[in-house]
Structures are given as structure tokens and as C-alpha cells.
Enzyme design. Structure first.
Site, PDB file in Angstrom:
ATOM      1  N   ALA A 169     -36.645 -35.129  30.462  1.00  0.00           N
ATOM      2  CA  ALA A 169     -37.085 -36.247  29.639  1.00  0.00           C
ATOM      3  C   ALA A 169     -37.031 -37.545  30.436  1.00  0.00           C
ATOM      4  O   ALA A 169     -36.067 -37.813  31.150  1.00  0.00           O
ATOM      5  CB  ALA A 169     -36.211 -36.347  28.398  1.00  0.00           C
ATOM      6  N   HIS A 212     -41.153 -36.101  23.235  1.00  0.00           N
ATOM      7  CA  HIS A 212     -39.858 -35.529  22.844  1.00  0.00           C
ATOM      8  C   HIS A 212     -39.548 -35.958  21.406  1.00  0.00           C
ATOM      9  O   HIS A 212     -39.000 -37.014  21.163  1.00  0.00           O
ATOM     10  CB  HIS A 212     -38.764 -36.014  23.793  1.00  0.00           C
ATOM     11  CG  HIS A 212     -37.499 -35.214  23.718  1.00  0.00           C
ATOM     12  ND1 HIS A 212     -37.208 -34.350  22.680  1.00  0.00           N
ATOM     13  CD2 HIS A 212     -36.446 -35.130  24.576  1.00  0.00           C
ATOM     14  CE1 HIS A 212     -36.028 -33.787  22.904  1.00  0.00           C
ATOM     15  NE2 HIS A 212     -35.547 -34.235  24.043  1.00  0.00           N
ATOM     16  N   TYR A 224     -33.169 -37.129  18.810  1.00  0.00           N
ATOM     17  CA  TYR A 224     -33.495 -38.424  19.404  1.00  0.00           C
ATOM     18  C   TYR A 224     -34.445 -39.200  18.482  1.00  0.00           C
ATOM     19  O   TYR A 224     -34.705 -38.775  17.361  1.00  0.00           O
ATOM     20  CB  TYR A 224     -34.040 -38.217  20.819  1.00  0.00           C
ATOM     21  CG  TYR A 224     -32.992 -37.546  21.698  1.00  0.00           C
ATOM     22  CD1 TYR A 224     -31.763 -38.169  21.941  1.00  0.00           C
ATOM     23  CD2 TYR A 224     -33.190 -36.281  22.237  1.00  0.00           C
ATOM     24  CE1 TYR A 224     -30.780 -37.555  22.710  1.00  0.00           C
ATOM     25  CE2 TYR A 224     -32.203 -35.646  23.012  1.00  0.00           C
ATOM     26  CZ  TYR A 224     -31.003 -36.299  23.236  1.00  0.00           C
ATOM     27  OH  TYR A 224     -30.023 -35.679  23.981  1.00  0.00           O
ATOM     28  N   ARG A 231     -42.716 -31.825  20.948  1.00  0.00           N
ATOM     29  CA  ARG A 231     -41.574 -30.940  20.701  1.00  0.00           C
ATOM     30  C   ARG A 231     -40.861 -31.403  19.441  1.00  0.00           C
ATOM     31  O   ARG A 231     -40.600 -32.605  19.289  1.00  0.00           O
ATOM     32  CB  ARG A 231     -40.605 -30.981  21.891  1.00  0.00           C
ATOM     33  CG  ARG A 231     -39.537 -29.916  21.804  1.00  0.00           C
ATOM     34  CD  ARG A 231     -38.689 -29.802  23.049  1.00  0.00           C
ATOM     35  NE  ARG A 231     -38.249 -28.409  23.207  1.00  0.00           N
ATOM     36  CZ  ARG A 231     -37.317 -27.994  24.029  1.00  0.00           C
ATOM     37  NH1 ARG A 231     -36.694 -28.850  24.824  1.00  0.00           N
ATOM     38  NH2 ARG A 231     -36.984 -26.724  24.087  1.00  0.00           N
TER      39      ARG A 231
HETATM   40  C1  FMN Z   1     -28.747 -29.165  31.123  1.00  0.00           C
HETATM   41  C2  FMN Z   1     -29.775 -29.189  30.036  1.00  0.00           C
HETATM   42  C3  FMN Z   1     -30.609 -30.276  29.915  1.00  0.00           C
HETATM   43  C4  FMN Z   1     -31.599 -30.321  28.917  1.00  0.00           C
HETATM   44  N1  FMN Z   1     -32.448 -31.391  28.859  1.00  0.00           N
HETATM   45  C5  FMN Z   1     -33.454 -31.406  27.943  1.00  0.00           C
HETATM   46  C6  FMN Z   1     -34.417 -32.462  27.934  1.00  0.00           C
HETATM   47  O1  FMN Z   1     -34.430 -33.375  28.772  1.00  0.00           O
HETATM   48  N2  FMN Z   1     -35.358 -32.427  26.972  1.00  0.00           N
HETATM   49  C7  FMN Z   1     -35.424 -31.432  26.023  1.00  0.00           C
HETATM   50  O2  FMN Z   1     -36.301 -31.449  25.155  1.00  0.00           O
HETATM   51  N3  FMN Z   1     -34.539 -30.400  26.046  1.00  0.00           N
HETATM   52  C8  FMN Z   1     -33.578 -30.347  26.983  1.00  0.00           C
HETATM   53  N4  FMN Z   1     -32.730 -29.270  27.044  1.00  0.00           N
HETATM   54  C9  FMN Z   1     -32.983 -28.094  26.182  1.00  0.00           C
HETATM   55  C10 FMN Z   1     -33.841 -27.066  26.930  1.00  0.00           C
HETATM   56  O3  FMN Z   1     -35.164 -27.550  27.090  1.00  0.00           O
HETATM   57  C11 FMN Z   1     -33.908 -25.707  26.183  1.00  0.00           C
HETATM   58  O4  FMN Z   1     -34.387 -25.921  24.880  1.00  0.00           O
HETATM   59  C12 FMN Z   1     -32.547 -25.034  26.087  1.00  0.00           C
HETATM   60  O5  FMN Z   1     -31.901 -25.023  27.354  1.00  0.00           O
HETATM   61  C13 FMN Z   1     -32.658 -23.594  25.563  1.00  0.00           C
HETATM   62  O6  FMN Z   1     -33.404 -22.779  26.451  1.00  0.00           O
HETATM   63  P1  FMN Z   1     -32.667 -21.722  27.458  1.00  0.00           P
HETATM   64  O7  FMN Z   1     -31.810 -20.847  26.603  1.00  0.00           O
HETATM   65  O8  FMN Z   1     -33.791 -20.973  28.117  1.00  0.00           O
HETATM   66  O9  FMN Z   1     -31.847 -22.535  28.403  1.00  0.00           O
HETATM   67  C14 FMN Z   1     -31.727 -29.238  28.013  1.00  0.00           C
HETATM   68  C15 FMN Z   1     -30.861 -28.143  28.139  1.00  0.00           C
HETATM   69  C16 FMN Z   1     -29.913 -28.106  29.139  1.00  0.00           C
HETATM   70  C17 FMN Z   1     -29.030 -26.880  29.274  1.00  0.00           C
END
Ligand code: FMN
Length: 348
Positions: free
Chosen positions: A59, A175, A180, A227
Site C-alpha cells: 500500500a 485499498h 482503513y 479491495r
Molecule cells: C506483512 C504483511 C503486510 C500486509 N500488507 C498489506 C497491504 O499493504 N495492503 C493490503 O491490502 N493487505 C496487506 N496484507 C494482507 C495480505 O495482502 C493478504 O491478504 C494476507 O497476507 C492473507 O494472504 P496470505 O495468507 O496468502 O498471506 C499484509 C499482510 C502481511 C502478512
């Protein structure tokens, strides 16, 4: 192979076709420099993951008062645009595609980051707790945005989308998830307004839809994605009435031609009583166009969900942090490296 459907190309619309259906989920890494400019190291990190069908950037904040975490990149000035240009060039040179995720954290922002007096949100409803990794920074009581301030926010989102295109991104993902600013308008926990931005489903969806429409007008709806988190699970409490708001929002989105809609969730299996189950299936019941699922999937379970028509594209988050070569490994059936939080300390 069990996951063959993931490696078929997918046309988002007549202008953007993804080479496969595995998308790198947006992942905040807090590694921009102190002026919130993306670094060469970030360009290298994204370039390594260019064999995914699409990368969604971490983001990027649309303006200074949207910042809630240290060293998150911005997309509001020339230096930041130039920094992102290095990232998008690196991804494109490796044959990839990349969307910018546009972010304002609303009540989860902290004045410490921009030497401000207050944070803006729909209503003066504080989120409990403090900034992760900076526990001394407790969240503050937000100021309710005036109608004029809301109009300015819409303009600033559109400007930042224009900046993203300037920086070479293939499109943007707004986002609107994870508690948020945009999500704060969509849930009763954070939106207590009694003007045209609160109280009813159509009022609560007004600002989010204004942002979608302003960005689509600026860069084209084929390059605009969103999203959302119908299930409140992060910096947000759920309310039975939230489902009406999201049903209305989805009926409106159904009439638009977004590049895709993306579920905002950490674990797809999470169930919400007011959604009669998980967020993905709730969205699917009310939205027939391209949907991106996410949250705890492996390539195998994600591939099955696509086969089952639960969603069309699979976003992968944490496994992509642990495995820059995720696509190659899945294709060849190689063992994946297990994700662990300590990996967040380094950009590999
Ligand atoms: C370290 C970290 C940072 C994340 N940063 C964002 C972000 O900037 N924007 C967002 O929409 N989701 C963010 N997420 C959520 C991820 O996009 C995703 O929805 C979440 O990790 C679940 O998917 P996964 O099980 O494949 O990791 C973040 C997740 C993690 C673990």
C-alpha cells in the site's frame, strides 16, 4: 498437474491480460526511505516476483496524513513517482505487470508521521491500541472529516491514481479494506455520521463509490480495481447492519466495469454471522464479475477454489515473502520455504 488452471492466462478486460492467475498480494514492508520514496532494493524485490500474473504493490499513501506505519511509500510527489518508476521498469523488464495499491489509513494514521495535529476519519471513533513496532504511539481520537475535506480526499485519491500511471503502473487497486479510511465509511463501528455520508447503506457507500468513480474517470475503469472487507476483522468491530451496506455497495459495483474486486482478509475460512459465512462467498453472491480470493491458500486449495468458481484469481501473500520464486516452485512441485514473521526484517 493439480494446479493447471492457475497457469492459464486471464483477461481482466480488453486492455489487460494476465499471463497466469497467481497474483502477488499487497504486502506492506516499511522499507521506503525517510522521504517515503521506494528504493532500488524494493525494485529488486518486486522484479524477482515478476513471473506472477500480477503484482499488487504494498500500500502506498495518497497524501501525508494517510500514514499509519513507518517508512511506507508514498505516491504524492515527484520524488516518489520517480522512485516507483524504477520499480515498475524493473517489473516490466522482467515481463511482469504491477498495480499500485492506494492507501489512506484514516483513524489508523498517526500525527507523529506527518507532524500533524489530528487524524481524519468518518467520525470521532478511536481505534484502540497503538502503532505496531512503535508501541509508544497510541492511536488518537480522530476528527470527523467535513464534507469539504471528504471532497478533497476524493480529489487526492484521483491525483494519486494519475501519479501511479505517471510512475508506469499498469493500474491501481484502491485499498478499501482492512479497517482503513474507505472501510471506515462502510462499517457502523467507525461511521456514526448523520449527514449524506452516514446512517444508511447508500450514504455509507457514497465516499467509497466517489473514490472509485473519480479514479475511473481519471485513469479508466479498466485500470481501476478495489479491495473490500465486508467482514470486520482488523481495526474494526462488526455490526449486523454492515451486510446491508456491502450488499448495496456490491450492487453498485456490479454496474461498473472494474478490472477486478479483491477480498480483504487474512484467512478465507474466517466466518461472520452477519455475512452468513465467509467474506468471499458473500461477495460472490452479490457480485458476478472478476473476483480475487486470498487468505491462507496454497496453490492447491486456491486452484480448487477457482475450479469451484468461488473466485477467478488467487492472491498469495506470505508465501511470496518467503519464496521469491513461488511461481517456479509451484510449477515444478518443489518444496516451499515456510513463511515466518522474522522474514519481515529483511527485503529479499
Ligand atoms: C506483512 C504483511 C503486510 C500486509 N500488507 C498489506 C497491504 O499493504 N495492503 C493490503 O491490502 N493487505 C496487506 N496484507 C494482507 C495480505 O495482502 C493478504 O491478504 C494476507 O497476507 C492473507 O494472504 P496470505 O495468507 O496468502 O498471506 C499484509 C499482510 C502481511 C502478512
Amino acid at each position: 498437474m493439480m494446479t493447471d488452471n492457475l497457469f492459464k492466462s486471464y483477461a481482466l478486460n480488453s486492455t489487460i491480460t494476465l499471463k497466469n492467475r497467481i497474483v502477488m498480494a499487497p504486502l506492506t514492508r516499511c522499507m521506503a526511505d525517510n522521504e517515503l520514496v521506494p528504493t532500488q532494493q524494493m525494485a529488486d524485490y518486486y522484479a524477482k516476483r515478476s513471473d506472477s500474473g500480477l503484482i499488487i504493490s504494498e500500500a502506498a499513501i495518497i497524501r501525508p496524513d494517510g500514514q499509519g506505519y513507518p517508512n511506507t511509500p508514498g505516491l504524492f510527489n515527484d520524488k516518489q513517482i520517480a522512485g516507483w518508476r524504477v520499480v515498475t521498469d524493473a517489473v516490466h523488464n522482467n515481463g511482469g505487470k504491477i498495480f499500485a495499491q492506494l492507501w489512506h489509513t484514516g483513524r489508523v494514521a498517526h500525527p507523529h508521521f506527518y507532524q500533524g495535529e489530528f487524524v481524519l476519519a468518518p467520525s470521532p471513533q478511536k481505534v484502540e491500541g497503538s502503532v505496531p513496532r512503535m508501541r509508544e504511539l497510541e492511536y488518537t481520537l480522530p476528527k470527523a472529516a467535513t464534507v469539504e475535506e471528504i471532497a478533497q480526499l476524493v480529489k487526492d485519491y484521483a491525483q494519486s491514481a494519475a501519479n501511479a500511471i505517471d510512475a508506469g503502473f499498469d493500474g491501481v487497486e484502491i485499498h478499501g479494506a482492512n479497517g482503513y479510511l474507505i472501510d471506515q465509511f462502510l462499517h457502523f463501528d467507525s461511521n456514526k455520521r448523520d449527514d449524506q455520508y452516514g446512517g444508511t447503506a447508500s450514504n455509507m457507500a457514497r465516499f467509497p463509490l466517489a473514490v472509485v468513480d473519480a479514479i475511473a474517470a481519471e485513469i479508466g475503469s479498466d485500470k481501476t480495481a478495489l479491495r473490500i472487507s465486508p467482514g470486520a476483522y482488523f481495526n474494526m468491530a462488526g455490526d449486523q447492519r454492515d451486510s446491508d451496506v456491502f450488499e448495496y455497495l456490491l450492487s453498485e459495483l456490479e454496474q461498473r466495469s472494474l478490472a477486478y474486486l479483491h477480498v480483504g482478509i487474512f484467512d478465507d475460512a474466517m466466518s461472520f454471522d452477519y455475512l452468513q459465512g465467509n467474506a468471499t462467498d458473500f461477495i460472490r453472491r452479490h457480485y458476478s464479475k472478476t473476483l480475487m480470493g486470498v487468505g491462507g491458500f496454497s496453490a492447491e486449495t486456491g486452484s480448487k477454489a477457482i475450479d469451484d468458481k468461488r473466485f477467478d484469481l488467487l492472491a498469495i501473500g506470505r508465501p511470496f515473502i518467503a519464496n521469491p520464486d513461488y511461481i517456479t516452485k509451484v510449477k515444478s512441485g518443489a518444496q516451499l520455504t515456510q513463511y515466518s514473521e522474522h522474514m519481515l526484517a529483511e527485503l529479499v
